[in-house]
Design a protein around this motif. Structure first.
Motif, PDB file in Angstrom:
ATOM      1  N   ALA A 194       9.389   9.908  -5.989  1.00  0.00           N
ATOM      2  CA  ALA A 194       7.966   9.656  -5.746  1.00  0.00           C
ATOM      3  C   ALA A 194       7.231  10.996  -5.754  1.00  0.00           C
ATOM      4  O   ALA A 194       7.791  12.029  -5.397  1.00  0.00           O
ATOM      5  CB  ALA A 194       7.794   8.964  -4.403  1.00  0.00           C
ATOM      6  N   GLU A 195       5.979  10.958  -6.173  1.00  0.00           N
ATOM      7  CA  GLU A 195       5.220  12.201  -6.265  1.00  0.00           C
ATOM      8  C   GLU A 195       3.749  11.866  -6.061  1.00  0.00           C
ATOM      9  O   GLU A 195       3.217  10.957  -6.701  1.00  0.00           O
ATOM     10  CB  GLU A 195       5.438  12.764  -7.680  1.00  0.00           C
ATOM     11  N   ASN A 196       3.080  12.574  -5.149  1.00  0.00           N
ATOM     12  CA  ASN A 196       1.703  12.209  -4.814  1.00  0.00           C
ATOM     13  C   ASN A 196       0.720  12.662  -5.889  1.00  0.00           C
ATOM     14  O   ASN A 196       0.471  13.845  -6.049  1.00  0.00           O
ATOM     15  CB  ASN A 196       1.342  12.836  -3.456  1.00  0.00           C
ATOM     16  N   ARG A 197       0.161  11.706  -6.638  1.00  0.00           N
ATOM     17  CA  ARG A 197      -0.827  12.062  -7.663  1.00  0.00           C
ATOM     18  C   ARG A 197      -2.180  11.421  -7.414  1.00  0.00           C
ATOM     19  O   ARG A 197      -3.208  12.016  -7.664  1.00  0.00           O
ATOM     20  CB  ARG A 197      -0.363  11.576  -9.034  1.00  0.00           C
ATOM     21  N   ASN A 198      -2.158  10.149  -6.987  1.00  0.00           N
ATOM     22  CA  ASN A 198      -3.430   9.437  -6.800  1.00  0.00           C
ATOM     23  C   ASN A 198      -3.748   9.211  -5.327  1.00  0.00           C
ATOM     24  O   ASN A 198      -4.684   8.494  -5.008  1.00  0.00           O
ATOM     25  CB  ASN A 198      -3.375   8.071  -7.497  1.00  0.00           C
ATOM     26  N   GLY A 199      -2.950   9.809  -4.439  1.00  0.00           N
ATOM     27  CA  GLY A 199      -3.176   9.619  -3.005  1.00  0.00           C
ATOM     28  C   GLY A 199      -2.854   8.211  -2.538  1.00  0.00           C
ATOM     29  O   GLY A 199      -3.458   7.708  -1.595  1.00  0.00           O
ATOM     30  N   ILE A 200      -1.905   7.546  -3.212  1.00  0.00           N
ATOM     31  CA  ILE A 200      -1.570   6.174  -2.830  1.00  0.00           C
ATOM     32  C   ILE A 200      -0.390   6.188  -1.849  1.00  0.00           C
ATOM     33  O   ILE A 200       0.685   6.675  -2.163  1.00  0.00           O
ATOM     34  CB  ILE A 200      -1.155   5.357  -4.076  1.00  0.00           C
ATOM     35  N   THR A 201      -0.627   5.641  -0.658  1.00  0.00           N
ATOM     36  CA  THR A 201       0.475   5.454   0.293  1.00  0.00           C
ATOM     37  C   THR A 201       0.917   3.996   0.203  1.00  0.00           C
ATOM     38  O   THR A 201       0.254   3.193  -0.466  1.00  0.00           O
ATOM     39  CB  THR A 201      -0.012   5.727   1.719  1.00  0.00           C
ATOM     40  N   LEU A 202       1.978   3.667   0.897  1.00  0.00           N
ATOM     41  CA  LEU A 202       2.433   2.278   0.874  1.00  0.00           C
ATOM     42  C   LEU A 202       1.322   1.348   1.382  1.00  0.00           C
ATOM     43  O   LEU A 202       1.089   0.269   0.825  1.00  0.00           O
ATOM     44  CB  LEU A 202       3.704   2.125   1.722  1.00  0.00           C
ATOM     45  N   GLY A 203       0.617   1.792   2.444  1.00  0.00           N
ATOM     46  CA  GLY A 203      -0.469   0.979   3.008  1.00  0.00           C
ATOM     47  C   GLY A 203      -1.566   0.727   1.989  1.00  0.00           C
ATOM     48  O   GLY A 203      -2.036  -0.400   1.811  1.00  0.00           O
ATOM     49  N   ILE A 204      -1.980   1.785   1.289  1.00  0.00           N
ATOM     50  CA  ILE A 204      -3.052   1.624   0.293  1.00  0.00           C
ATOM     51  C   ILE A 204      -2.571   0.731  -0.846  1.00  0.00           C
ATOM     52  O   ILE A 204      -3.308  -0.117  -1.356  1.00  0.00           O
ATOM     53  CB  ILE A 204      -3.523   2.999  -0.232  1.00  0.00           C
ATOM     54  N   ALA A 205      -1.301   0.918  -1.229  1.00  0.00           N
ATOM     55  CA  ALA A 205      -0.756   0.103  -2.322  1.00  0.00           C
ATOM     56  C   ALA A 205      -0.822  -1.376  -1.941  1.00  0.00           C
ATOM     57  O   ALA A 205      -1.318  -2.212  -2.702  1.00  0.00           O
ATOM     58  CB  ALA A 205       0.691   0.511  -2.612  1.00  0.00           C
ATOM     59  N   PHE A 206      -0.338  -1.671  -0.764  1.00  0.00           N
ATOM     60  CA  PHE A 206      -0.334  -3.042  -0.280  1.00  0.00           C
ATOM     61  C   PHE A 206      -1.769  -3.586  -0.243  1.00  0.00           C
ATOM     62  O   PHE A 206      -2.045  -4.712  -0.637  1.00  0.00           O
ATOM     63  CB  PHE A 206       0.288  -3.030   1.120  1.00  0.00           C
ATOM     64  N   ASP A 207      -2.677  -2.709   0.195  1.00  0.00           N
ATOM     65  CA  ASP A 207      -4.085  -3.093   0.287  1.00  0.00           C
ATOM     66  C   ASP A 207      -4.678  -3.432  -1.066  1.00  0.00           C
ATOM     67  O   ASP A 207      -5.383  -4.430  -1.217  1.00  0.00           O
ATOM     68  CB  ASP A 207      -4.875  -1.906   0.854  1.00  0.00           C
ATOM     69  N   ILE A 208      -4.406  -2.603  -2.074  1.00  0.00           N
ATOM     70  CA  ILE A 208      -5.057  -2.901  -3.350  1.00  0.00           C
ATOM     71  C   ILE A 208      -4.379  -4.078  -4.046  1.00  0.00           C
ATOM     72  O   ILE A 208      -5.036  -4.815  -4.767  1.00  0.00           O
ATOM     73  CB  ILE A 208      -5.231  -1.676  -4.293  1.00  0.00           C
ATOM     74  N   VAL A 209      -3.100  -4.299  -3.771  1.00  0.00           N
ATOM     75  CA  VAL A 209      -2.448  -5.489  -4.337  1.00  0.00           C
ATOM     76  C   VAL A 209      -3.072  -6.743  -3.714  1.00  0.00           C
ATOM     77  O   VAL A 209      -3.441  -7.696  -4.414  1.00  0.00           O
ATOM     78  CB  VAL A 209      -0.924  -5.449  -4.096  1.00  0.00           C
ATOM     79  N   ILE A 210      -3.236  -6.735  -2.408  1.00  0.00           N
ATOM     80  CA  ILE A 210      -3.846  -7.891  -1.740  1.00  0.00           C
ATOM     81  C   ILE A 210      -5.320  -8.017  -2.133  1.00  0.00           C
ATOM     82  O   ILE A 210      -5.824  -9.118  -2.371  1.00  0.00           O
ATOM     83  CB  ILE A 210      -3.679  -7.777  -0.214  1.00  0.00           C
ATOM     84  N   ALA A 211      -6.013  -6.870  -2.233  1.00  0.00           N
ATOM     85  CA  ALA A 211      -7.438  -6.927  -2.606  1.00  0.00           C
ATOM     86  C   ALA A 211      -7.597  -7.554  -3.992  1.00  0.00           C
ATOM     87  O   ALA A 211      -8.577  -8.245  -4.254  1.00  0.00           O
ATOM     88  CB  ALA A 211      -8.064  -5.534  -2.574  1.00  0.00           C
ATOM     89  N   THR A 212      -6.631  -7.320  -4.876  1.00  0.00           N
ATOM     90  CA  THR A 212      -6.722  -7.919  -6.207  1.00  0.00           C
ATOM     91  C   THR A 212      -6.678  -9.441  -6.096  1.00  0.00           C
ATOM     92  O   THR A 212      -7.473 -10.139  -6.727  1.00  0.00           O
ATOM     93  CB  THR A 212      -5.565  -7.415  -7.101  1.00  0.00           C
ATOM     94  N   ALA A 213      -5.774  -9.956  -5.268  1.00  0.00           N
ATOM     95  CA  ALA A 213      -5.707 -11.412  -5.076  1.00  0.00           C
ATOM     96  C   ALA A 213      -7.007 -11.917  -4.464  1.00  0.00           C
ATOM     97  O   ALA A 213      -7.575 -12.921  -4.907  1.00  0.00           O
ATOM     98  CB  ALA A 213      -4.522 -11.774  -4.191  1.00  0.00           C
ATOM     99  N   PHE A 214      -7.505 -11.199  -3.460  1.00  0.00           N
ATOM    100  CA  PHE A 214      -8.738 -11.632  -2.805  1.00  0.00           C
ATOM    101  C   PHE A 214      -9.926 -11.569  -3.742  1.00  0.00           C
ATOM    102  O   PHE A 214     -10.879 -12.330  -3.597  1.00  0.00           O
ATOM    103  CB  PHE A 214      -9.005 -10.771  -1.571  1.00  0.00           C
TER     104      PHE A 214
END
Ligand SMILES: Nc1ccnc(=O)[nH]1
Length: 440
Positions: A194-214
């Motif tokens: 893993a390598e930090n490029r876009n500032g995505i943490t697991l929490g943010i990832a989970f958030d944008i995956v759920i936000a896509t469904a919403f």
């Protein structure tokens, strides 16, 4: 005035619903909806910031959970025959519902802009690589004109197109994955650090995956009201949506991971990335079809939202005006750079909005969810508008706080959904004393 019968004559009324969608149609529709270049981009954001298997697990788990409210609102549409924005009139009252519809219309137009531009890039690439001719604005306009022509035919036109387009797209996506696997060692993705490029943490990832469904909730009843049965609406939507999220975000994650492994730049243009691997043409076609199937849904829903604000409009008029706005708006420079912020903002805006609506129908009561919503000038059923708006504001504030100021390790989406719904449910149960007529 002359009526053109080749135009759709869709209305907001349940009486005009024909129940044209069976299981395969519903499945194809939601697959076509969510296999789209913006969902592919979301997948690209996740890798290499997260390890590939962790990214894909968060996609699968987030989509399986995130699709539940989507399915619930779609089922409300199937049962009542009413579009999503009309359904918001119950909990928020006619004025609150208008405000939500205007925001929804703007958000859908923004999706359409982003996607039309990306489709234009892909079509331009496909044409340039075969004929040498290149004209991005023209290709973008052409793509969106096709979308508007399909939308003008109404939901029947959309359902017809989605069926075969979803099939073509899945075939092409499989071809792209097959080619990737043939030319590169895809299994290396599993060992990639893993390598930090876009500032995505697991929490943010989970958030944008759920936000896509919403982000699809605001449209789900618009299509699912046409489903033949509640069972079809539930399972067709859930399976189509989740499979699409896994395919599209998976494709994005694979492409992004391989580009990093091969020392290329990460870019927002998946076609360019794939052409670096030597098969940009099928990739360009995946993107092109993906946008067609999604933008027709975005523009159609934006039209119904507009009709909810001004119900006397005939379908084709707002469809045409919104269509023109989406054709030319796509040419605004720089819209793509705001994509990640846009995802987080709509998450914050929509999650509490629909949490209230789901709690209202499934927990507080089904009273008032009927055709009368279309004509009532006051809130139908219990007078809960002030509790709905209050809970919404608290939910949206929490969402903003947990997204911008103090991010939670597991993201803001789920807690905001649960807290807002619970607040509304509590408020409506304790404060509203209207006699309860049970709906059976
Ligand atoms: N909710 C949405 C997600 C992706 N694209 C759209 O147009 N809409």
């Amino acid at each position: 005035m002359k009526t053109n019968y080749s135009f759709g004559r869709d209305t907001l009324s349940a009486k005009d619903v024909k129940h044209s969608l069976g299981l395969s149609g519903t499945f194809a529709l939601w697959l076509g909806a969510n296999v789209v270049v913006t969902t592919i981009l979301t997948g690209m954001l996740l890798v290499p910031d997260l390890n590939f298997s962790i990214a894909m697990s968060s996609v699968a788990i987030g989509s399986i959970i995130g699709a539940i409210p989507l399915v619930l609102v779609g089922l409300m549409g199937q049962r009542t025959g009413l579009p999503s924005m009309v359904l918001t009139r119950r909990a928020y009252g006619p004025i609150g519902s208008r405000a939500i519809s205007l925001v929804n219309m703007c958000v859908l137009i923004a999706w359409s802009w982003i996607q039309a531009l990306l489709a234009g890039m892909s079509l331009n690439y496909a044409i340039e690589s075969t004929t040498g001719y290149s004209n991005l604005p023209l290709m973008t306009i052409l793509c969106e004109v096709v979308v508007v022509l399909i939308v003008l035919r109404g939901h029947i036109g959309i359902e017809r197109v989605e069926r075969w387009a979803a099939l073509v797209m899945m075939g092409l996506a499989a071809l792209v994955l097959y080619q990737l696997n043939k030319h590169y060692d895809v299994s290396m993705l599993l060992d990639m650090p893993a390598e930090n490029r876009n500032g995505i943490t697991l929490g943010i990832a989970f958030d944008i995956v759920i936000a896509t469904a919403f982000s699809w909730i605001s449209s789900s009843a618009d299509y699912n009201r046409n489903c033949k049965s509640g069972v079809i609406a539930v399972w067709g939507t859930w399976a189509g949506y989740v499979l699409a999220a896994i395919v599209a975000m998976g494709l994005g994650a694979v492409v992004s991971g391989l580009s990093v492994l091969n020392g290329m730049d990460q870019t927002y243009d998946p076609t360019r990335l794939l052409s670096g691997f030597g098969f940009g043409l099928p990739a360009a076609l995946v993107i092109f079809f993906s946008v067609m199937t999604t933008n027709v849904m975005a523009v159609y829903s934006a039209t119904l939202s507009c009709m909810n604000v001004a119900p006397s409009m005939t379908f084709w008029k707002p469809a045409l005006v919104i269509g023109m706005v989406t054709v030319f708006g796509a040419l605004i420079p720089g819209i793509l750079d705001q994509f990640q912020n846009f995802l987080l903002i709509i998450g914050a805006l929509f999650i509490p909005a629909f949490s209230v609506m789901v709690a209202d129908y499934y927990l507080v009561g089904k009273e008032g969810y009927d055709e009368g919503l279309l004509t009532a000038t006051q809130q139908q059923g219990r007078s809960t508008a002030f509790i709905a708006i209050g809970s919404y504001l608290i939910g949206a504030t929490l969402a903003a706080y947990w997204t911008l100021l103090d991010p939670l390790p597991f993201g803001a989406s789920l807690p905001v959904f649960i807290i807002t719904g619970a607040l509304y449910w509590l408020g409506a149960s304790v404060l509203v004393k209207t006699p309860v007529e049970s709906y059976k």
